[in-house]
Write a protein that holds these residues in place. Structure first.
Motif, PDB file in Angstrom:
ATOM      1  N   VAL A 135      -4.365  18.991  26.189  1.00 47.74           N
ATOM      2  CA  VAL A 135      -5.592  19.486  26.816  1.00 47.74           C
ATOM      3  C   VAL A 135      -6.147  20.731  26.131  1.00 47.74           C
ATOM      4  N   MET A 136      -5.413  21.281  25.160  1.00 48.65           N
ATOM      5  CA  MET A 136      -5.922  22.425  24.401  1.00 48.65           C
ATOM      6  C   MET A 136      -6.891  21.999  23.301  1.00 48.65           C
ATOM      7  N   PHE A 137      -6.955  20.683  23.026  1.00 46.82           N
ATOM      8  CA  PHE A 137      -7.758  20.201  21.916  1.00 46.82           C
ATOM      9  C   PHE A 137      -8.848  19.250  22.404  1.00 46.82           C
ATOM     10  N   PRO A 138     -10.054  19.359  21.830  1.00 41.47           N
ATOM     11  CA  PRO A 138     -11.101  18.396  22.172  1.00 41.47           C
ATOM     12  C   PRO A 138     -10.715  17.016  21.662  1.00 41.47           C
ATOM     13  N   LEU A 139     -11.010  15.985  22.449  1.00 40.23           N
ATOM     14  CA  LEU A 139     -10.647  14.628  22.062  1.00 40.23           C
ATOM     15  C   LEU A 139     -11.806  13.945  21.342  1.00 40.23           C
ATOM     16  N   ALA A 140     -11.472  13.137  20.348  1.00 39.84           N
ATOM     17  CA  ALA A 140     -12.479  12.294  19.709  1.00 39.84           C
ATOM     18  C   ALA A 140     -12.799  11.134  20.651  1.00 39.84           C
ATOM     19  N   GLU A 141     -13.959  10.524  20.469  1.00 39.04           N
ATOM     20  CA  GLU A 141     -14.335   9.420  21.353  1.00 39.04           C
ATOM     21  C   GLU A 141     -13.314   8.282  21.288  1.00 39.04           C
ATOM     22  N   PHE A 142     -12.751   8.085  20.101  1.00 42.80           N
ATOM     23  CA  PHE A 142     -11.738   7.041  19.959  1.00 42.80           C
ATOM     24  C   PHE A 142     -10.562   7.288  20.899  1.00 42.80           C
ATOM     25  N   ASP A 143     -10.115   8.548  20.974  1.00 41.88           N
ATOM     26  CA  ASP A 143      -8.993   8.888  21.860  1.00 41.88           C
ATOM     27  C   ASP A 143      -9.374   8.681  23.321  1.00 41.88           C
ATOM     28  N   CYS A 144     -10.597   9.066  23.690  1.00 41.88           N
ATOM     29  CA  CYS A 144     -11.052   8.921  25.068  1.00 41.88           C
ATOM     30  C   CYS A 144     -11.096   7.452  25.476  1.00 41.88           C
ATOM     31  N   VAL A 145     -11.615   6.618  24.584  1.00 41.73           N
ATOM     32  CA  VAL A 145     -11.698   5.177  24.871  1.00 41.73           C
ATOM     33  C   VAL A 145     -10.299   4.583  24.996  1.00 41.73           C
ATOM     34  N   ALA A 146      -9.387   5.030  24.135  1.00 46.29           N
ATOM     35  CA  ALA A 146      -8.016   4.515  24.175  1.00 46.29           C
ATOM     36  C   ALA A 146      -7.340   4.806  25.512  1.00 46.29           C
ATOM     37  N   ILE A 147      -7.714   5.911  26.137  1.00 47.10           N
ATOM     38  CA  ILE A 147      -7.140   6.263  27.443  1.00 47.10           C
ATOM     39  C   ILE A 147      -7.906   5.566  28.570  1.00 47.10           C
ATOM     40  N   ALA A 148      -9.240   5.666  28.542  1.00 42.43           N
ATOM     41  CA  ALA A 148     -10.058   5.143  29.639  1.00 42.43           C
ATOM     42  C   ALA A 148      -9.986   3.630  29.759  1.00 42.43           C
ATOM     43  N   SER A 149      -9.768   2.935  28.657  1.00 42.90           N
ATOM     44  CA  SER A 149      -9.757   1.469  28.685  1.00 42.90           C
ATOM     45  C   SER A 149      -8.403   0.895  29.085  1.00 42.90           C
ATOM     46  N   ASP A 150      -7.415   1.746  29.267  1.00 47.54           N
ATOM     47  CA  ASP A 150      -6.060   1.298  29.633  1.00 47.54           C
ATOM     48  C   ASP A 150      -5.788   1.658  31.098  1.00 47.54           C
ATOM     49  N   PRO A 151      -5.831   0.675  32.008  1.00 45.67           N
ATOM     50  CA  PRO A 151      -5.619   0.951  33.445  1.00 45.67           C
ATOM     51  C   PRO A 151      -4.295   1.660  33.736  1.00 45.67           C
ATOM     52  N   GLU A 152      -3.256   1.344  32.963  1.00 46.38           N
ATOM     53  CA  GLU A 152      -1.960   1.977  33.204  1.00 46.38           C
ATOM     54  C   GLU A 152      -2.007   3.471  32.873  1.00 46.38           C
ATOM     55  N   ARG A 153      -2.729   3.813  31.826  1.00 50.80           N
ATOM     56  CA  ARG A 153      -2.849   5.222  31.464  1.00 50.80           C
ATOM     57  C   ARG A 153      -3.672   5.978  32.505  1.00 50.80           C
ATOM     58  N   VAL A 154      -4.731   5.345  32.989  1.00 47.05           N
ATOM     59  CA  VAL A 154      -5.555   5.977  34.023  1.00 47.05           C
ATOM     60  C   VAL A 154      -4.729   6.166  35.295  1.00 47.05           C
ATOM     61  N   SER A 155      -3.933   5.160  35.649  1.00 52.10           N
ATOM     62  CA  SER A 155      -3.074   5.267  36.837  1.00 52.10           C
ATOM     63  C   SER A 155      -2.046   6.377  36.670  1.00 52.10           C
ATOM     64  N   CYS A 156      -1.521   6.517  35.459  1.00 54.36           N
ATOM     65  CA  CYS A 156      -0.548   7.583  35.177  1.00 54.36           C
ATOM     66  C   CYS A 156      -1.171   8.948  35.430  1.00 54.36           C
ATOM     67  N   LEU A 157      -2.388   9.164  34.921  1.00 48.85           N
ATOM     68  CA  LEU A 157      -3.069  10.448  35.125  1.00 48.85           C
ATOM     69  C   LEU A 157      -3.377  10.671  36.603  1.00 48.85           C
ATOM     70  N   ALA A 158      -3.777   9.605  37.297  1.00 45.63           N
ATOM     71  CA  ALA A 158      -4.084   9.727  38.725  1.00 45.63           C
ATOM     72  C   ALA A 158      -2.850  10.149  39.505  1.00 45.63           C
ATOM     73  N   ASN A 159      -1.701   9.583  39.172  1.00 48.33           N
ATOM     74  CA  ASN A 159      -0.459   9.936  39.874  1.00 48.33           C
ATOM     75  C   ASN A 159      -0.028  11.369  39.568  1.00 48.33           C
ATOM     76  N   LEU A 160      -0.290  11.827  38.334  1.00 43.21           N
ATOM     77  CA  LEU A 160       0.085  13.197  37.966  1.00 43.21           C
ATOM     78  C   LEU A 160      -0.723  14.236  38.731  1.00 43.21           C
ATOM     79  N   LEU A 161      -1.875  13.831  39.294  1.00 43.19           N
ATOM     80  CA  LEU A 161      -2.678  14.761  40.094  1.00 43.19           C
ATOM     81  C   LEU A 161      -1.961  15.188  41.374  1.00 43.19           C
ATOM     82  N   PHE A 162      -0.885  14.495  41.717  1.00 44.37           N
ATOM     83  CA  PHE A 162      -0.131  14.817  42.938  1.00 44.37           C
ATOM     84  C   PHE A 162       1.290  15.255  42.612  1.00 44.37           C
ATOM     85  N   HIS A 163       1.513  15.679  41.375  1.00 51.21           N
ATOM     86  CA  HIS A 163       2.827  16.149  40.957  1.00 51.21           C
ATOM     87  C   HIS A 163       3.168  17.441  41.693  1.00 51.21           C
TER      88      HIS A 163
END
Length: 387
Positions: free
Chosen positions: A147-175
């Protein structure tokens, strides 16, 4: 000089000066004009100590001692640490140690972050954050660096297009760790902001759990300034997706924004007011703001107090609320809105803000009906742009 360094010609310069010289395309020594065959800058410790001694000797004349500067990271060290962290054959404790050193370097200076960024760090860290074969501690440490580095669009798409990765981030919001939660929210905001595809942005914002997690960060009474900043940025990015704004309202965004508005600095207050205007445009959002006793008084108080941008968003939200509710009109008048609007019309504020103020004055005078044009997302005077 504050940080004297020696180049390969034997001449000594202040680090910032010689770096600026090289950055502008010069490849020679400024004094000797000899070619700089090696751009390695060697700290001149002897000269720096002499400078510090002189500062101490002249302390009585108001000269402050120059602190010993932190030396920038060497490219070879960064490459070694990244290789150590990425290698699955290394022990976990060794990889964690490498990640922590990288995080420390990234915190030290913009120069070190730029150096680390040039070594394919994003791809390595994204893989570590979402790898199921790594320890959770490694995943969280990688997230803190990413999170210290700006992401390229390629990196953003790689995360946003993967439901498992999005779910992982959503679950970390309640860590259990607030730092992990804030870093997850920061990455979500970075991904939404860096993704051009409206479908992918919708795929992220369509999850109620993400709204709940981001808003919970804002609700937390122990949230640090960084946590509040990340929470506001994340909520604003999510609310730019029109189709899912109702999820923000259901998660308590309206009440939280009003309750937290006074705690925010200038830029965060602007984002919060922009989000309030966005949410007020939908029926459930408008109703939630109208129901909160402090909404109208706070918005009126905000006019001309924070910035031109904040004034514009506050006036836009008030226009929508007063168009929908006679009670809001009464509250606005009681809060002194007429004086504020007259001052606004005569100020150097933006043309959009002045048009909103003029419409509000006319609305309060003529009692426009509740289905005013102010509720429309296409209303040109209510434009909210990304930050």
């Amino acid at each position: 000089m504050r940080d004297p360094v020696t180049v390969n010609t034997g001449q000594t310069y202040d680090r910032s000066s010689i770096e600026s010289w090289v950055a502008t395309g010069n490849t020679t020594c400024p004094v000797t004009r000899a070619p700089l065959t090696d751009f390695t800058l060697i700290p001149n410790h002897t000269l720096r100590r002499l400078i510090q001694d002189w500062c101490v000797a002249n302390r009585a004349f108001g000269v402050e001692r120059i602190p010993t500067p932190k030396q920038p990271a060497e490219p070879s060290l960064v490459r070694s640490l990244l290789s150590q962290a990425a290698s699955e054959s290394n022990p976990t404790h060794s990889r964690l140690s490498a990640l922590r050193r990288l995080r420390g370097l990234a915190r030290d200076s913009d120069k070190d972050r730029s150096l680390i960024s040039s070594h394919n760090v994003r791809e390595i860290l994204v893989n570590l954050v979402f790898s199921s074969s790594q320890s959770l501690e490694m995943s969280h440490e990688s997230l803190a660096i990413l999170v210290m580095f700006p992401l390229a669009e390629f990196d953003c798409v790689a995360i946003a297009s993967d439901p498992e990765r999005v779910s992982c981030l959503a679950n970390l919001l309640f860590h259990s760790s607030i730092e992990v939660r804030v870093n997850s929210a920061a990455l979500i905001e970075n991904v939404i902001a860096g993704t051009r595809s409206s479908d992918l942005r919708l795929q992220i914002s369509n999850r109620e759990i993400i709204f709940e997690g981001v808003i919970d960060i804002l609700k937390n009474p122990l949230s640090s300034p960084r946590a509040l900043k990340v929470g506001i940025k994340g909520l604003f990015a999510l609310c730019l997706v029109k189709q899912t704004r109702h999820k923000a309202v259901s998660a308590g965004a309206a009440e939280t924004l009003i309750d937290r508005l006074a705690d925010l600095d200038k830029c965060d207050a602007e984002r919060a007011l922009a989000t309030i205007e966005l949410l007020s445009r939908i029926q459930v959002g408008c109703a939630a703001f109208v129901a909160h006793a402090l909404t109208v008084p706070l918005l009126v108080k905000t006019i001309l107090k924070i910035s031109d941008r904040a004034t514009e968003y506050a006036a836009g939200a008030l226009l929508v609320l007063c168009s929908a509710s006679e009670q809001s009109q009464k509250e606005a008048v009681c809060a002194g809105i007429l004086t504020q609007l007259l001052l606004l019309v005569q100020s150097d504020c933006t043309d959009r803000a002045k048009r909103k103020a003029q419409m509000l004055l006319k609305l309060l005078r003529d009692s426009w009906p509740g289905d005013s044009v102010g509720n429309s997302d296409d209303f040109v005077c209510s434009e909210v742009v990304p930050f």
